[in-house]
Design an enzyme around this catalytic site. Structure first.
Site, PDB file in Angstrom:
ATOM      1  N   THR A 350      -0.802   6.942   1.314  1.00  0.00           N
ATOM      2  CA  THR A 350       0.228   7.700   0.611  1.00  0.00           C
ATOM      3  C   THR A 350       1.239   6.703   0.049  1.00  0.00           C
ATOM      4  OG1 THR A 350       1.975   9.327   0.778  1.00  0.00           O
ATOM      5  CG2 THR A 350       1.381   8.231   2.843  1.00  0.00           C
ATOM      6  N   ARG A 351       1.372   6.688  -1.268  1.00  0.00           N
ATOM      7  CA  ARG A 351       2.211   5.631  -1.858  1.00  0.00           C
ATOM      8  C   ARG A 351       3.676   6.010  -1.932  1.00  0.00           C
ATOM      9  NH1 ARG A 351      -2.217   5.014  -5.629  1.00  0.00           N
ATOM     10  NH2 ARG A 351      -3.596   3.532  -4.654  1.00  0.00           N
ATOM     11  N   VAL A 352       3.962   7.289  -2.126  1.00  0.00           N
ATOM     12  CA  VAL A 352       5.378   7.652  -2.280  1.00  0.00           C
ATOM     13  C   VAL A 352       5.863   8.599  -1.187  1.00  0.00           C
ATOM     14  CG1 VAL A 352       5.555   7.252  -4.763  1.00  0.00           C
ATOM     15  CG2 VAL A 352       4.716   9.441  -3.941  1.00  0.00           C
TER      16      VAL A 352
END
Ligand code: ATP
Ligand code: MG
Length: 493
Positions: A350-352
């Site tokens: 999950t990047r953000v």
């Protein structure tokens, strides 16, 4: 819309069908035609201009009726638009905006929007700061998502991807958000099942299902995610947080490949057209967190991609990974081991999402990831048949409890505050577990108490505001048993 003669009188241009290749029709003789314009055949059907060449145009059609070469065609000076509005809530529609459920006639909304618009620019966007609750324990606790995030749901066939998505929609709809589900080239029976699931859970009036069947024209199937995105954008402009589910884009890519090959485009890697990345990226870019006239609003887009034999390095899957803000990997092996959902936290990204978490939530997710890592390593000792010391035995027992805790039944969604408190109690051995089957039963009772008893809910919500994990463990040492006792008294165990 008007008929052929009216459009012919208006535009004064006439073309003829030269060749028919399934959903692509070659037409000559419309000199001023524009890309994406609608054209009308003398038989009354409409088509969408897919590409314009010096001598002919390619028209994508949305019907299966046979058109003969020589049929007359004229321009409309209009683009393809679909109806958008609150009237669509609770309905199952096809990508052209007509209802395909059997309830009552659809009151067509007055507003129509073009399906293939450009994504909003940077000025209209905002950073992602609000956590998106799926109600699924392992996701909310270990791989958190944010409102406006685009996340890929990737995994082999039948690994519970749709089941996870329906659960997420259920949770979001219960929280009052709008959900749009795009079923791309699915079986009618599967769409029906999904509709019934939401109707049974009483949230159908918070969602729109845009569905195309595997038997539909490829033009209609191709259109499905665009229509769903356009409807989501309408609700986003109304200031709502929208969840859009695209199920699935790997089959969409296959249908797009079919259209391109029929249109004699040069085949690229795996025979996909060279603009496949652009096509999907332009669509995904339309999701995000926005500033609108009616306040902040978001389109969270969960896109499905199907892998084969667990291979995450496929062309379409890697393309989609690079245009989303992370992925949840549904692992076939974990599915066979009985994990539901079969999400592999080590191969998910999950990047953000993490930037939306409070300190406590971040502590919890760090703790979970390092514990699961430890648990996996300890498990390999068991395979060697080594003699286990007490610490390892205790870790394995806690690990087993946590794995059972993450196993959710299809309709079960858990609010995040409750997730945090329940997990912390389990992790710190404050929740007395005699055997693992007890976990589901008691969690279900706590969940019922949380939704029906204001006092218990307020207590849990307050505890979930504690600043750090260690502090929470300290508080729960006294408060935790009280909660369990209150719930037990209520349900008489
Ligand atoms: P497809 O490739 O067909 O799209 P999928 O990956 O979307 O499959 P699902 O249809 O969601 O998978 O699930 C496959 C099967 O697993 C279904 O029979 C479903 O009932 C079962 N299943 C999935 N999740 C759960 C769960 N949490 N509890 C019980 N059964 C589940
Ligand atoms: Mg599915």
């Amino acid at each position: 819309m008007k008929d052929f003669t009216a459009y012919l009188n208006e535009t004064e241009e006439i073309g003829f069908v030269e060749q028919v290749a399934d959903a692509i029709i070659y037409v000559s003789g419309l000199p001023k035609v524009k890309p994406e314009e609608l054209v009308v055949f003398e038989t009354g059907e409409f088509g969408h201009v897919f590409s314009v060449n010096p001598d002919y145009i390619e028209v994508l059609v949305f019907f299966k009726k046979h058109i003969k070469p020589g049929t007359r065609v004229t321009r409309t000076n209009e683009i393809l638009k679909v109806p958008v509005g609150y009237e669509l809530l609770g309905r199952v529609i096809n990508p052209l905006g007509n209802s395909i459920d059997t309830t009552k006639p659809l009151k067509t909304p007055p507003e129509k929007r073009g399906v293939n618009t450009h994504p909003a620019g940077i000025i209209k966007r905002r950073a992602i700061t609000k956590q998106f609750e799926t109600g699924v324990l392992i996701v909310d606790l270990a791989i958190p998502l944010g409102h406006g995030q685009r996340e890929l749901i990737v995994g082999d066939r039948k690994t519970g991807k749709t089941s996870f998505l329906t659960k997420t929609i259920l949770n979001q709809a219960k929280r009052g958000n709008i959900c749009v589900y795009a079923a791309i080239g699915k079986r009618k029976l599967d769409v029906k099942k999904i509709e019934e699931f939401f109707a049974k859970n009483g949230v159908l009036d918070k969602m729109v299902i845009v569905a195309s069947g595997s038997g539909d024209s490829i033009g209609v199937i191709y259109l499905t995610p665009y229509t769903a995105m356009t409807i989501s954008e309408y609700f986003k402009d109304e200031g709502k947080d929208v969840l859009l589910v695209l199920d699935d884009l790997s089959s969409h890519a296959k249908f797009y490949r079919e259209i391109s090959l029929l249109g004699r485009r040069f085949p690229g890697r795996n025979s996909y057209p060279s603009d496949i990345f652009y096509t999907h990226a332009k669509l995904m870019e339309r999701a995000g967190n926005f500033i609108t006239d009616k306040g902040d609003a978001s389109i969270t887009c969960l896109t499905v991609a199907e892998t084969s034999q667990g291979d995450l390095s496929g062309y379409i899957e890697t393309n989609l990974m690079s245009m989303t803000d992370g992925h949840l990997y549904f692992d076939k092996n974990l599915f066979y081991l009985g994990r539901r959902p079969a999400i592999n936290p080590f191969l998910s990204v999950t990047r953000v999402g993490r930037q939306t978490q409070t300190n406590l939530r971040r502590d919890v997710s760090r703790e979970i990831m390092s514990f699961l890592n430890l648990y996996e390593r300890m498990q390999s000792f068991v395979h060697f048949g080594a003699e286990l010391n007490e610490t390892i035995k205790a870790t394995l027992a806690t690990g087993e409890n946590i794995i059972h805790f993450f196993n959710q039944t299809p309709g079960e969604v858990v609010p995040i505050n409750l997730q945090i408190i329940a997990f912390t109690m389990l992790w710190a051995n404050l929740w007395e577990i005699k055997d693992t089957t007890m976990i589901r039963k008691q969690l279900h009772q706590i969940l019922e108490a949380y939704s029906s008893d204001k006092k218990i809910r307020e207590k849990i919500d307050k505890l979930a505001e504690t600043e750090s994990f260690n502090k929470l463990i300290g508080v729960l040492k006294t408060e935790g048993p009280n909660i369990i006792k209150a719930v037990s008294q209520k349900y008489g165990n």
